[in-house]
Motif scaffolding. Structure first.
Motif, PDB file in Angstrom:
ATOM      1  N   ALA A   1     117.179  41.045-110.385  1.00  0.00           N
ATOM      2  CA  ALA A   1     117.031  40.362-109.082  1.00  0.00           C
ATOM      3  C   ALA A   1     118.091  40.857-108.106  1.00  0.00           C
ATOM      4  O   ALA A   1     117.803  41.099-106.921  1.00  0.00           O
TER       5      ALA A   1
ATOM      6  N   PRO B   1     109.721  41.107-106.781  1.00  0.00           N
ATOM      7  CA  PRO B   1     109.494  41.351-108.212  1.00  0.00           C
ATOM      8  C   PRO B   1     108.043  41.728-108.510  1.00  0.00           C
ATOM      9  O   PRO B   1     107.764  42.473-109.453  1.00  0.00           O
TER      10      PRO B   1
ATOM     11  N   SER C   1     119.661  42.138-117.656  1.00  0.00           N
ATOM     12  CA  SER C   1     119.297  40.725-117.514  1.00  0.00           C
ATOM     13  C   SER C   1     118.403  40.527-116.287  1.00  0.00           C
ATOM     14  O   SER C   1     118.388  41.350-115.367  1.00  0.00           O
ATOM     15  N   ALA C   2     117.701  39.395-116.274  1.00  0.00           N
ATOM     16  CA  ALA C   2     116.838  39.057-115.133  1.00  0.00           C
ATOM     17  C   ALA C   2     117.675  38.968-113.861  1.00  0.00           C
ATOM     18  O   ALA C   2     117.236  39.371-112.775  1.00  0.00           O
ATOM     19  N   GLU C   3     118.942  38.468-114.002  1.00  0.00           N
ATOM     20  CA  GLU C   3     119.821  38.340-112.820  1.00  0.00           C
ATOM     21  C   GLU C   3     120.165  39.718-112.264  1.00  0.00           C
ATOM     22  O   GLU C   3     120.176  39.920-111.042  1.00  0.00           O
TER      23      GLU C   3
END
Ligand SMILES: Cc1cc2nc3c(=O)[nH]c(=O)nc-3n(C[C@H](O)[C@H](O)[C@H](O)COP(=O)(O)OP(=O)(O)OC[C@H]3O[C@@H](n4cnc5c(N)ncnc54)[C@H](O)[C@@H]3O)c2cc1C
Length: 490
Positions: free
Chosen positions: A319, A336, A314-316
């Motif tokens: 990050a 990013p 996931s993007a989370e």
């Protein structure tokens, strides 16, 4: 090269290998060297799944010293030496370093002992290797010498460095393909884009494996006395066995170097939640591996259930990983925008339950008779585990399992940036069927960062000229490549 498909449906093979990641490729290569009549199929492109997405470390198992697992170390050391000897064009020596500090297991004294043991256990690590591929002894550096390796670390974080050498498969894709090509040169029938969809047994113990050709959806069957199931995380899926827990694993690739040409392992603290939502804190090693113009960083593991083809972090999570890197290495200033790609794979989970790490042991199980399934957990030992499976097959057939000495693979010609020559060779000699095969695995052009539009279009044009693509088909191939690039975009 798709003429092989006719042979696949008409012959009875000694051995059919399902799945051409590193395990299946090495199993088929070994079987061909043992003189078995061998077929190798992959549902997608050879070596395009987990095996193309590792951290590329061909390691001698220094970590296994902690558990005094000497047999596993020896297996890894032998596999590393053989990879370096067989494919010096794909694997090279790589210096690794970790900071030393304190008086515990990370101290200079403890690391000096560990490296001395490692050198003793790997006493024959360079046997038969050319000097350019020989691995030097490990050594411990003092603070002043170590400063040159990690100017980005605060001085309080280390009192020196432990340095050792492993292999780096800078072109894992070509390495896996080299086993497939050599197996084919020795008489094996190899076909990509042929998916196994089920298995039944005929009289006389011959396995009938139903398959589907993925280009025209044509279904047929392959007959073989023995089957090796090397379908990686899909190993239960095609046999319609109940699913088992898996682990999603990924690395990030950045256009930045932090430690020059040295690969570095740093200990990071993280909060990790297990499946029962119990929160605990532990540490893990983050590796920074120099590759091409940047660095591979990883590996992150997370529990996963479902079809391995659909896994994506996931993007989370991405990050959070960037934050973790900046916490352990404040000078990294990673954002990013520095990331070029993700390398994503799926592995068998640890059967003991909820650990986010993959299983530590490769296994070969037999059942029903004559069907050997490989659950492989390391690229490095893919060579020895695949080989073991093929030797089991030979013994089950009443044939010799004595192998001839290894011979180095042929180095492919260097086409440089001659895209037309690359495309011609990939199509005519290297089983490339889709544009992705050429961009990702025959040339490696798209494995560090997405290629620019001009390069993509030129490759599509040259490949299309070889295969007689219509304009519509060329556009479809470009769209397929774009879809892949979106899936692995950071
Ligand atoms: C992020 C990451 C980092 C890693 N780093 C390292 C490292 O540094 N060093 C190391 O030694 N190991 C590393 N590993 C582990 C290593 O990459 C894997 O253990 C290894 O590549 C698995 O190989 P495999 O052949 O079992 O599976 P795969 O490479 O997944 O191959 C399985 C093949 O089977 C095919 N297939 C599936 N279903 C079918 C079907 N029905 N019919 C026909 N074919 C089918 C697939 O298309 C695929 O090509 C890492 C793994 C990950 C994910």
């Amino acid at each position: 090269m798709r003429a092989a498909l006719k042979t696949l449906s008409s012959e009875t093979y000694d051995l059919l290998v399902v799945g051409a990641g590193i395990h299946g490729a090495c199993a088929a290569w070994t079987a061909a060297r043992l003189g078995l009549k061998t077929a190798l199929i992959d549902a997608e492109d050879f070596g395009g799944a987990t095996s193309a997405n590792s951290l590329k470390v061909i390691h001698g198992g220094l970590r296994y010293l902690q558990h005094a697992n000497f047999s596993r170390m020896r297996e890894s050391i032998c596999a590393r030496r053989r990879f370096l000897a067989l494919a010096p064009h794909c694997v090279r020596p790589q210096a690794f370093a970790v900071p030393t500090r304190g008086s515990g297991i990370r101290s200079r004294a403890a690391m000096r002992l560990a490296l001395a043991l490692n050198d003793a256990i790997s006493f024959d690590r360079n046997r038969g290797l050319s000097p350019s591929h020989a691995l030097p002894r490990g050594r411990v550096l003092d603070r002043a010498e170590a400063r040159a390796i990690w100017p980005l670390l605060p001085e309080t974080a280390y009192d020196g460095a432990a340095v050792w050498y492993d292999g780096l498969a800078h072109d894992t894709e070509r390495l896996t393909l080299s086993f497939v090509f050599d197996a084919a040169a020795r008489g094996a029938t190899a076909a990509n884009y042929v998916r196994a969809t089920g298995r039944q047994e005929a009289n006389g113990g011959v396995h009938i494996v139903s398959v589907r050709e993925e280009l025209d959806q044509h279904a047929f069957a392959i007959r073989a006395r023995i089957v090796i199931n090397a379908a990686g995380p899909w190993w239960r899926q095609w046999l319609a066995l109940p699913a088992q827990p898996l682990v999603g694993a990924w690395n990030i690739i950045a256009r930045k170097r932090f430690f020059g040409d040295v690969a570095v392992g740093l200990e990071s603290a993280r909060i990790h939640r297990d499946a029962d939502a119990i929160v605990r804190r532990d540490t893990r090693n983050l590796f920074f591996v120099p590759w091409r113009d940047g660095t591979m960083m990883g590996t992150v593991y997370e529990p996963f259930t479902g079809d391995p083809s659909t896994y994506r972090p996931s993007a989370e999570s991405i990050a959070a990983f960037i934050d973790e890197i900046n916490a352990v290495l404040p000078g990294a200033n990673l954002t990013p925008k520095d990331l070029t790609l993700l390398h994503i794979g799926v592995q068998p989970a640890n059967p003991r339950g909820v650990s986010p790490e993959p299983d530590k042991h490769s296994e070969i199980t037999e059942g029903p008779r004559g069907l050997f399934s490989i659950k492989g957990v390391k690229y490095t030992t893919g060579l020895t585990v695949g080989e073991r499976a093929a030797r089991l097959a030979a013994r089950a057939l009443g044939r010799s399992d004595q192998l001839p000495p290894d011979e180095p693979f042929r180095t492919p010609p260097d086409d440089g940036r001659d895209l037309r020559a690359l495309a011609a060779r990939a199509v005519r000699n290297e089983y490339a069927v889709h544009l992705t095969d050429l961009v990702l695995r025959r040339s490696g052009i798209g494995t560090f960062a997405p290629p620019d539009r001009e390069t993509r279009e030129a490759l599509a044009r040259w490949m299309g000229a070889e295969l007689g693509w219509s304009d519509a088909l060329r556009e479809a191939e470009l769209a397929r490549l774009d879809a892949h690039m979106r899936r692995v975009a950071p």
